[in-house]
Scaffold this active site. Structure first.
Site, short mmCIF file in Angstrom:
data_model
loop_
_atom_site.label_atom_id
_atom_site.label_comp_id
_atom_site.label_asym_id
_atom_site.label_seq_id
_atom_site.Cartn_x
_atom_site.Cartn_y
_atom_site.Cartn_z
N ASP A 1 28.23 55.82 -69.95
CA ASP A 1 28.60 56.85 -70.92
C ASP A 1 30.02 56.58 -71.41
OD1 ASP A 1 29.36 57.34 -68.32
OD2 ASP A 1 28.54 59.37 -68.23
N GLU B 1 29.50 64.53 -71.55
CA GLU B 1 30.15 65.77 -71.10
C GLU B 1 29.58 67.01 -71.78
OE1 GLU B 1 31.97 65.94 -68.62
OE2 GLU B 1 32.79 63.92 -68.32
ZN LIG Z 1 32.35 64.65 -66.34
ZN LIG Z 2 31.02 61.95 -65.93
#
Ligand SMILES: [Zn+2]
Ligand SMILES: [Zn+2]
Length: 406
Positions: free
Chosen positions: A72, A140
Protein backbone atom coordinates in the site's frame (compact mmCIF):
# COMPACT_ATOMS: atom_id res chain seq x y z
CA UNK A 1 18.88 -15.23 -3.16
CA UNK A 2 20.67 -12.04 -4.03
CA UNK A 3 19.46 -9.75 -1.28
CA UNK A 4 22.94 -8.30 -0.71
CA UNK A 5 23.26 -6.84 -4.20
CA UNK A 6 19.83 -5.17 -3.96
CA UNK A 7 20.15 -3.93 -0.40
CA UNK A 8 21.49 -0.45 -1.32
CA UNK A 9 18.61 0.04 -3.80
CA UNK A 10 16.02 -1.03 -1.22
CA UNK A 11 17.48 1.21 1.51
CA UNK A 12 17.76 4.25 -0.80
CA UNK A 13 14.21 3.74 -2.04
CA UNK A 14 12.93 3.48 1.52
CA UNK A 15 14.64 6.75 2.53
CA UNK A 16 13.27 8.46 -0.59
CA UNK A 17 9.71 7.26 0.07
CA UNK A 18 9.89 8.07 3.76
CA UNK A 19 10.91 11.65 3.00
CA UNK A 20 8.11 12.24 0.48
CA UNK A 21 4.83 10.73 1.72
CA UNK A 22 1.43 11.54 0.21
CA UNK A 23 -2.06 11.27 1.71
CA UNK A 24 -4.65 8.66 0.70
CA UNK A 25 -5.83 8.89 -2.92
CA UNK A 26 -3.21 11.58 -3.58
CA UNK A 27 -0.29 9.18 -4.13
CA UNK A 28 0.47 10.61 -7.57
CA UNK A 29 4.24 11.04 -7.29
CA UNK A 30 4.57 7.77 -5.37
CA UNK A 31 2.52 5.84 -7.96
CA UNK A 32 4.53 7.31 -10.85
CA UNK A 33 7.76 6.34 -9.09
CA UNK A 34 6.47 2.78 -8.47
CA UNK A 35 5.56 2.46 -12.17
CA UNK A 36 8.96 3.78 -13.23
CA UNK A 37 10.79 1.27 -11.01
CA UNK A 38 8.61 -1.62 -12.21
CA UNK A 39 9.48 -0.77 -15.81
CA UNK A 40 13.16 -0.60 -14.87
CA UNK A 41 12.89 -4.10 -13.39
CA UNK A 42 11.39 -5.39 -16.65
CA UNK A 43 7.72 -5.71 -15.67
CA UNK A 44 4.72 -4.75 -17.82
CA UNK A 45 3.08 -1.82 -16.11
CA UNK A 46 -0.58 -0.82 -15.78
CA UNK A 47 -1.22 2.62 -14.32
CA UNK A 48 -4.38 4.22 -12.95
CA UNK A 49 -5.83 0.81 -12.26
CA UNK A 50 -9.19 1.55 -10.65
CA UNK A 51 -10.61 4.88 -9.57
CA UNK A 52 -7.39 6.30 -8.16
CA UNK A 53 -3.61 5.90 -8.32
CA UNK A 54 -3.33 2.07 -8.38
CA UNK A 55 -0.36 0.55 -10.21
CA UNK A 56 0.07 -3.08 -11.26
CA UNK A 57 3.29 -4.63 -12.54
CA UNK A 58 3.13 -7.96 -14.34
CA UNK A 59 5.97 -10.46 -14.56
CA UNK A 60 5.08 -13.47 -16.74
CA UNK A 61 7.30 -16.52 -16.77
CA UNK A 62 5.50 -19.37 -18.56
CA UNK A 63 2.88 -21.68 -17.09
CA UNK A 64 2.22 -21.86 -13.41
CA UNK A 65 0.26 -20.12 -10.68
CA UNK A 66 -0.54 -16.42 -10.61
CA UNK A 67 0.54 -14.79 -7.36
CA UNK A 68 -0.57 -11.30 -6.36
CA UNK A 69 1.92 -9.39 -4.19
CA UNK A 70 0.63 -6.22 -2.57
CA UNK A 71 2.04 -3.04 -1.06
CA UNK A 72 0.00 0.00 0.00
CA UNK A 73 1.22 3.50 -0.81
CA UNK A 74 -0.47 6.09 1.40
CA UNK A 75 0.89 8.18 4.25
CA UNK A 76 -1.02 9.79 7.12
CA UNK A 77 -1.84 13.33 8.33
CA UNK A 78 0.77 13.11 11.10
CA UNK A 79 3.66 15.50 11.69
CA UNK A 80 6.85 13.51 12.06
CA UNK A 81 9.12 14.01 15.07
CA UNK A 82 12.70 14.94 14.33
CA UNK A 83 14.55 11.65 14.58
CA UNK A 84 16.14 10.59 11.28
CA UNK A 85 17.94 12.47 8.47
CA UNK A 86 15.35 11.28 5.92
CA UNK A 87 12.52 12.75 8.00
CA UNK A 88 9.41 13.89 6.11
CA UNK A 89 8.76 17.62 6.04
CA UNK A 90 5.80 17.22 3.65
CA UNK A 91 2.55 19.03 4.40
CA UNK A 92 -0.92 18.91 2.85
CA UNK A 93 -4.51 19.98 3.44
CA UNK A 94 -6.53 17.47 5.42
CA UNK A 95 -10.17 18.14 6.35
CA UNK A 96 -9.67 21.87 5.90
CA UNK A 97 -6.45 22.09 7.88
CA UNK A 98 -2.78 22.23 6.98
CA UNK A 99 -1.01 19.22 8.47
CA UNK A 100 2.27 17.40 8.31
CA UNK A 101 2.27 14.19 6.26
CA UNK A 102 4.18 11.12 7.37
CA UNK A 103 4.53 7.45 6.52
CA UNK A 104 3.46 6.78 10.12
CA UNK A 105 2.05 3.34 9.28
CA UNK A 106 5.24 2.14 7.58
CA UNK A 107 3.76 1.69 4.09
CA UNK A 108 7.11 3.00 2.81
CA UNK A 109 8.72 -0.21 4.11
CA UNK A 110 6.06 -2.26 2.28
CA UNK A 111 6.79 -0.53 -1.04
CA UNK A 112 10.59 -0.66 -0.73
CA UNK A 113 10.48 -4.34 0.24
CA UNK A 114 8.13 -5.26 -2.61
CA UNK A 115 10.24 -3.41 -5.20
CA UNK A 116 13.30 -5.18 -3.83
CA UNK A 117 11.55 -8.56 -3.81
CA UNK A 118 10.48 -8.08 -7.45
CA UNK A 119 14.07 -7.39 -8.51
CA UNK A 120 15.25 -10.51 -6.72
CA UNK A 121 12.45 -12.62 -8.23
CA UNK A 122 13.09 -11.19 -11.70
CA UNK A 123 16.70 -12.35 -11.45
CA UNK A 124 15.84 -15.87 -10.36
CA UNK A 125 15.28 -18.23 -13.29
CA UNK A 126 14.10 -21.33 -11.44
CA UNK A 127 10.38 -20.58 -11.21
CA UNK A 128 7.48 -20.28 -13.58
CA UNK A 129 4.13 -18.57 -13.27
CA UNK A 130 2.92 -14.98 -13.14
CA UNK A 131 3.44 -12.24 -10.58
CA UNK A 132 0.95 -9.38 -10.26
CA UNK A 133 2.60 -6.69 -8.13
CA UNK A 134 -0.14 -4.40 -6.84
CA UNK A 135 0.68 -0.95 -5.45
CA UNK A 136 -2.54 0.13 -3.84
CA UNK A 137 -3.75 3.61 -2.84
CA UNK A 138 -5.79 4.73 0.16
CA UNK A 139 -5.46 1.78 2.53
CA UNK A 140 -5.91 4.15 5.46
CA UNK A 141 -9.36 5.13 4.17
CA UNK A 142 -10.31 1.50 3.46
CA UNK A 143 -11.31 2.44 -0.09
CA UNK A 144 -8.16 1.83 -2.15
CA UNK A 145 -8.44 -1.93 -2.66
CA UNK A 146 -12.18 -1.74 -3.20
CA UNK A 147 -11.64 0.95 -5.85
CA UNK A 148 -9.33 -1.37 -7.79
CA UNK A 149 -11.64 -4.41 -7.88
CA UNK A 150 -13.54 -3.67 -11.09
CA UNK A 151 -10.46 -2.68 -13.07
CA UNK A 152 -8.54 -5.71 -11.81
CA UNK A 153 -11.38 -8.02 -12.87
CA UNK A 154 -11.42 -6.45 -16.34
CA UNK A 155 -7.69 -6.34 -16.92
CA UNK A 156 -6.86 -9.70 -15.34
CA UNK A 157 -9.90 -11.89 -16.10
CA UNK A 158 -7.94 -15.14 -15.60
CA UNK A 159 -7.77 -14.40 -11.89
CA UNK A 160 -5.07 -15.28 -9.38
CA UNK A 161 -4.21 -18.35 -7.32
CA UNK A 162 -3.20 -16.56 -4.15
CA UNK A 163 -2.64 -13.01 -2.82
CA UNK A 164 0.15 -12.15 -0.39
CA UNK A 165 0.51 -9.01 1.72
CA UNK A 166 2.45 -7.88 4.77
CA UNK A 167 2.56 -5.11 7.36
CA UNK A 168 5.21 -3.70 9.67
CA UNK A 169 4.26 -3.68 13.36
CA UNK A 170 5.72 -2.83 16.77
CA UNK A 171 7.91 -5.91 17.21
CA UNK A 172 11.54 -6.93 16.73
CA UNK A 173 12.76 -6.09 13.22
CA UNK A 174 14.20 -9.55 12.64
CA UNK A 175 10.89 -11.27 13.36
CA UNK A 176 7.95 -12.37 11.15
CA UNK A 177 4.60 -13.57 12.42
CA UNK A 178 1.96 -15.49 10.56
CA UNK A 179 -1.19 -17.48 11.26
CA UNK A 180 -4.11 -19.25 9.63
CA UNK A 181 -7.61 -17.89 10.16
CA UNK A 182 -8.54 -14.38 11.36
CA UNK A 183 -5.56 -12.03 11.65
CA UNK A 184 -7.12 -8.55 11.47
CA UNK A 185 -10.45 -7.34 12.80
CA UNK A 186 -13.47 -5.98 10.96
CA UNK A 187 -13.98 -2.27 11.60
CA UNK A 188 -17.27 -0.36 11.62
CA UNK A 189 -17.69 3.36 11.94
CA UNK A 190 -20.97 4.94 13.10
CA UNK A 191 -21.78 8.65 13.14
CA UNK A 192 -24.50 9.36 15.71
CA UNK A 193 -26.40 12.64 15.87
CA UNK A 194 -28.54 13.08 18.99
CA UNK A 195 -31.39 15.58 18.64
CA UNK A 196 -32.43 17.47 21.77
CA UNK A 197 -34.23 20.77 22.20
CA UNK A 198 -32.02 23.83 22.58
CA UNK A 199 -32.57 26.77 24.87
CA UNK A 200 -31.19 29.06 27.57
CA UNK A 201 -28.81 27.54 30.06
CA UNK A 202 -30.81 29.07 32.90
CA UNK A 203 -34.06 27.36 31.82
CA UNK A 204 -33.29 23.68 31.43
CA UNK A 205 -36.96 22.80 31.95
CA UNK A 206 -37.73 24.16 28.48
CA UNK A 207 -35.07 22.03 26.83
CA UNK A 208 -34.02 18.46 26.17
CA UNK A 209 -30.32 18.66 26.93
CA UNK A 210 -28.49 16.58 24.29
CA UNK A 211 -25.21 16.79 26.23
CA UNK A 212 -26.55 15.08 29.34
CA UNK A 213 -28.38 12.57 27.17
CA UNK A 214 -25.34 11.79 25.03
CA UNK A 215 -23.01 11.59 28.04
CA UNK A 216 -25.24 8.88 29.46
CA UNK A 217 -25.19 7.05 26.11
CA UNK A 218 -21.40 7.15 25.96
CA UNK A 219 -21.08 5.59 29.39
CA UNK A 220 -23.73 2.98 28.69
CA UNK A 221 -22.09 2.00 25.36
CA UNK A 222 -19.06 0.88 27.35
CA UNK A 223 -21.15 -1.89 28.89
CA UNK A 224 -21.58 -3.64 25.51
CA UNK A 225 -18.13 -5.23 25.54
CA UNK A 226 -18.02 -5.76 29.31
CA UNK A 227 -21.61 -7.09 29.74
CA UNK A 228 -22.97 -8.28 26.39
CA UNK A 229 -19.98 -9.82 24.60
CA UNK A 230 -18.75 -13.15 25.95
CA UNK A 231 -15.35 -12.90 27.67
CA UNK A 232 -14.04 -15.48 25.18
CA UNK A 233 -15.01 -13.28 22.21
CA UNK A 234 -13.17 -10.14 21.22
CA UNK A 235 -14.60 -6.74 20.40
CA UNK A 236 -13.79 -3.08 20.94
CA UNK A 237 -16.22 -0.14 21.12
CA UNK A 238 -14.43 3.22 21.10
CA UNK A 239 -15.88 6.71 20.88
CA UNK A 240 -13.36 8.81 19.00
CA UNK A 241 -15.18 12.15 18.62
CA UNK A 242 -17.80 13.98 20.69
CA UNK A 243 -19.01 17.44 19.71
CA UNK A 244 -21.77 19.62 21.10
CA UNK A 245 -22.48 23.22 21.90
CA UNK A 246 -21.03 26.67 21.24
CA UNK A 247 -21.33 28.65 24.49
CA UNK A 248 -21.62 27.95 28.22
CA UNK A 249 -25.12 29.42 28.68
CA UNK A 250 -26.74 27.79 25.66
CA UNK A 251 -28.13 24.29 25.75
CA UNK A 252 -27.46 23.09 22.20
CA UNK A 253 -29.94 21.57 19.77
CA UNK A 254 -27.89 18.49 19.10
CA UNK A 255 -24.77 16.50 19.91
CA UNK A 256 -22.72 14.31 17.64
CA UNK A 257 -20.27 11.50 18.26
CA UNK A 258 -18.50 8.80 16.28
CA UNK A 259 -18.10 5.20 17.30
CA UNK A 260 -15.53 2.70 16.08
CA UNK A 261 -16.25 -1.01 16.47
CA UNK A 262 -13.75 -3.83 15.99
CA UNK A 263 -14.69 -7.48 15.91
CA UNK A 264 -13.47 -10.86 14.63
CA UNK A 265 -16.68 -12.75 13.99
CA UNK A 266 -19.82 -11.82 12.15
CA UNK A 267 -22.24 -12.85 14.97
CA UNK A 268 -20.26 -10.76 17.49
CA UNK A 269 -20.15 -7.84 15.08
CA UNK A 270 -23.91 -7.97 14.48
CA UNK A 271 -24.60 -8.24 18.20
CA UNK A 272 -22.42 -5.21 19.03
CA UNK A 273 -23.93 -3.08 16.25
CA UNK A 274 -27.46 -4.00 17.34
CA UNK A 275 -26.62 -3.17 20.97
CA UNK A 276 -25.33 0.27 19.97
CA UNK A 277 -28.55 1.00 18.09
CA UNK A 278 -30.66 -0.23 21.02
CA UNK A 279 -28.76 1.80 23.65
CA UNK A 280 -28.71 5.00 21.55
CA UNK A 281 -32.41 4.90 20.72
CA UNK A 282 -33.33 3.65 24.21
CA UNK A 283 -31.56 6.58 25.88
CA UNK A 284 -33.32 9.01 23.50
CA UNK A 285 -36.65 7.55 24.50
CA UNK A 286 -35.81 7.77 28.21
CA UNK A 287 -34.97 11.48 27.77
CA UNK A 288 -38.10 12.18 25.73
CA UNK A 289 -35.98 13.12 22.71
CA UNK A 290 -36.71 12.15 19.12
CA UNK A 291 -34.80 9.16 17.73
CA UNK A 292 -31.13 9.78 17.01
CA UNK A 293 -29.76 9.66 13.46
CA UNK A 294 -27.21 6.90 12.98
CA UNK A 295 -25.16 6.97 9.77
CA UNK A 296 -22.77 4.20 8.74
CA UNK A 297 -19.26 5.44 7.90
CA UNK A 298 -16.21 3.52 6.71
CA UNK A 299 -16.30 -0.25 6.90
CA UNK A 300 -13.24 -2.48 6.84
CA UNK A 301 -13.58 -6.18 6.20
CA UNK A 302 -12.29 -9.05 8.32
CA UNK A 303 -8.90 -10.37 7.24
CA UNK A 304 -9.02 -14.18 7.42
CA UNK A 305 -6.05 -16.12 6.08
CA UNK A 306 -6.73 -19.25 4.06
CA UNK A 307 -5.72 -22.35 6.06
CA UNK A 308 -3.84 -24.16 3.27
CA UNK A 309 -2.11 -21.07 1.87
CA UNK A 310 -1.13 -19.95 5.39
CA UNK A 311 0.34 -23.41 6.08
CA UNK A 312 2.41 -23.15 2.88
CA UNK A 313 3.71 -19.69 3.83
CA UNK A 314 4.24 -20.74 7.46
CA UNK A 315 6.38 -23.74 6.48
CA UNK A 316 8.46 -21.57 4.13
CA UNK A 317 8.96 -18.98 6.91
CA UNK A 318 9.98 -21.72 9.36
CA UNK A 319 12.64 -22.89 6.92
CA UNK A 320 14.07 -19.39 6.35
CA UNK A 321 13.49 -17.58 9.65
CA UNK A 322 13.58 -20.51 12.10
CA UNK A 323 12.62 -19.33 15.60
CA UNK A 324 12.32 -15.75 14.32
CA UNK A 325 9.00 -16.86 12.83
CA UNK A 326 6.28 -16.75 15.49
CA UNK A 327 2.51 -17.23 15.57
CA UNK A 328 0.50 -14.07 14.92
CA UNK A 329 -2.30 -13.44 17.38
CA UNK A 330 -5.33 -11.74 15.77
CA UNK A 331 -4.87 -7.96 15.83
CA UNK A 332 -7.69 -5.50 16.44
CA UNK A 333 -6.37 -3.26 13.68
CA UNK A 334 -8.05 -3.48 10.27
CA UNK A 335 -6.98 -3.82 6.65
CA UNK A 336 -8.60 -3.56 3.24
CA UNK A 337 -6.09 -5.98 1.65
CA UNK A 338 -8.65 -8.81 1.46
CA UNK A 339 -10.73 -6.84 -1.05
CA UNK A 340 -7.99 -7.50 -3.66
CA UNK A 341 -8.21 -11.34 -3.65
CA UNK A 342 -11.98 -11.02 -3.13
CA UNK A 343 -12.08 -9.64 -6.71
CA UNK A 344 -11.71 -13.24 -7.94
CA UNK A 345 -12.68 -15.12 -4.77
CA UNK A 346 -9.04 -16.16 -4.31
CA UNK A 347 -7.33 -17.26 -1.06
CA UNK A 348 -4.81 -15.00 0.63
CA UNK A 349 -2.20 -14.75 3.36
CA UNK A 350 -1.40 -11.58 5.27
CA UNK A 351 1.47 -11.56 7.76
CA UNK A 352 3.42 -9.16 9.97
CA UNK A 353 7.05 -8.26 10.48
CA UNK A 354 8.64 -6.14 13.18
CA UNK A 355 10.27 -2.75 12.67
CA UNK A 356 12.18 -2.03 15.86
CA UNK A 357 15.63 -2.74 17.30
CA UNK A 358 15.45 -6.36 18.52
CA UNK A 359 17.52 -5.53 21.62
CA UNK A 360 15.27 -2.57 22.53
CA UNK A 361 12.19 -4.75 22.09
CA UNK A 362 13.66 -7.56 24.21
CA UNK A 363 14.61 -5.20 27.06
CA UNK A 364 11.23 -3.42 26.92
CA UNK A 365 9.41 -6.77 27.10
CA UNK A 366 11.53 -7.81 30.11
CA UNK A 367 10.88 -4.55 31.91
CA UNK A 368 7.18 -4.58 31.06
CA UNK A 369 7.54 -1.22 29.27
CA UNK A 370 6.90 -2.47 25.73
CA UNK A 371 3.79 -0.33 25.22
CA UNK A 372 5.69 2.81 26.27
CA UNK A 373 9.10 2.17 24.67
CA UNK A 374 8.01 0.78 21.28
CA UNK A 375 5.88 3.21 19.27
CA UNK A 376 2.63 2.05 17.71
CA UNK A 377 1.60 2.46 14.07
CA UNK A 378 0.21 5.96 13.34
CA UNK A 379 2.26 7.65 16.06
CA UNK A 380 4.66 10.48 15.04
CA UNK A 381 7.65 8.43 16.18
CA UNK A 382 6.70 5.21 14.35
CA UNK A 383 9.97 5.13 12.41
CA UNK A 384 11.15 1.58 11.84
CA UNK A 385 14.90 0.97 12.00
CA UNK A 386 16.26 0.65 8.48
CA UNK A 387 17.78 -2.74 9.18
CA UNK A 388 17.06 -5.49 9.74
CA UNK A 389 13.49 -4.31 8.96
CA UNK A 390 13.98 -4.05 5.19
CA UNK A 391 15.95 -7.30 4.96
CA UNK A 392 13.22 -9.09 6.93
CA UNK A 393 10.37 -7.64 4.84
CA UNK A 394 12.09 -8.30 1.51
CA UNK A 395 13.09 -11.84 2.49
CA UNK A 396 9.56 -12.57 3.75
CA UNK A 397 7.99 -11.39 0.48
CA UNK A 398 10.41 -13.38 -1.71
CA UNK A 399 10.06 -16.47 0.51
CA UNK A 400 6.26 -16.39 0.50
CA UNK A 401 6.08 -15.78 -3.26
CA UNK A 402 8.51 -18.63 -3.95
CA UNK A 403 6.45 -20.98 -1.78
CA UNK A 404 3.87 -20.82 -4.62
CA UNK A 405 6.07 -20.04 -7.63
CA UNK A 406 8.07 -23.22 -8.19
ZN1 LIG B 1 -2.39 2.51 9.16
ZN1 LIG C 1 -1.00 0.42 7.45
Amino acid sequence: MTLESHRPFIEDLYRELHASPELSNREHRTAARMAELLREAGLDVHEQVGDSTGVVGVLRRGDGPTVLLRADMDGLPVTEVEQVPYRSSATDEFEGQRTGVMHACGHDTHMAALQGALRILAEQDDWSGTILAVFQPAEEMMVGALGMQEALRERFPDGIDVALGQHVMPAAADEVRSAAGPVMAASDHLIVTVHGRGGHGSQPEKTIDPIVLTASMVVRLQTIVSREVAPSDRAVVSIGTFHAGTKQNIIPESARFEVNVRSFEEPVRRRVLAAIERIVQGECQVAGAPPATIVRGDIAPLTVNDDDAAATVGAAFDAVFGDRHAAQQPLLGSEDFSYLPETWGAPYVYWMYGGFDPELVRVARERGTFDIDVPSNHSPDFIPVLQPTLDTATTAMVTAARAFLV
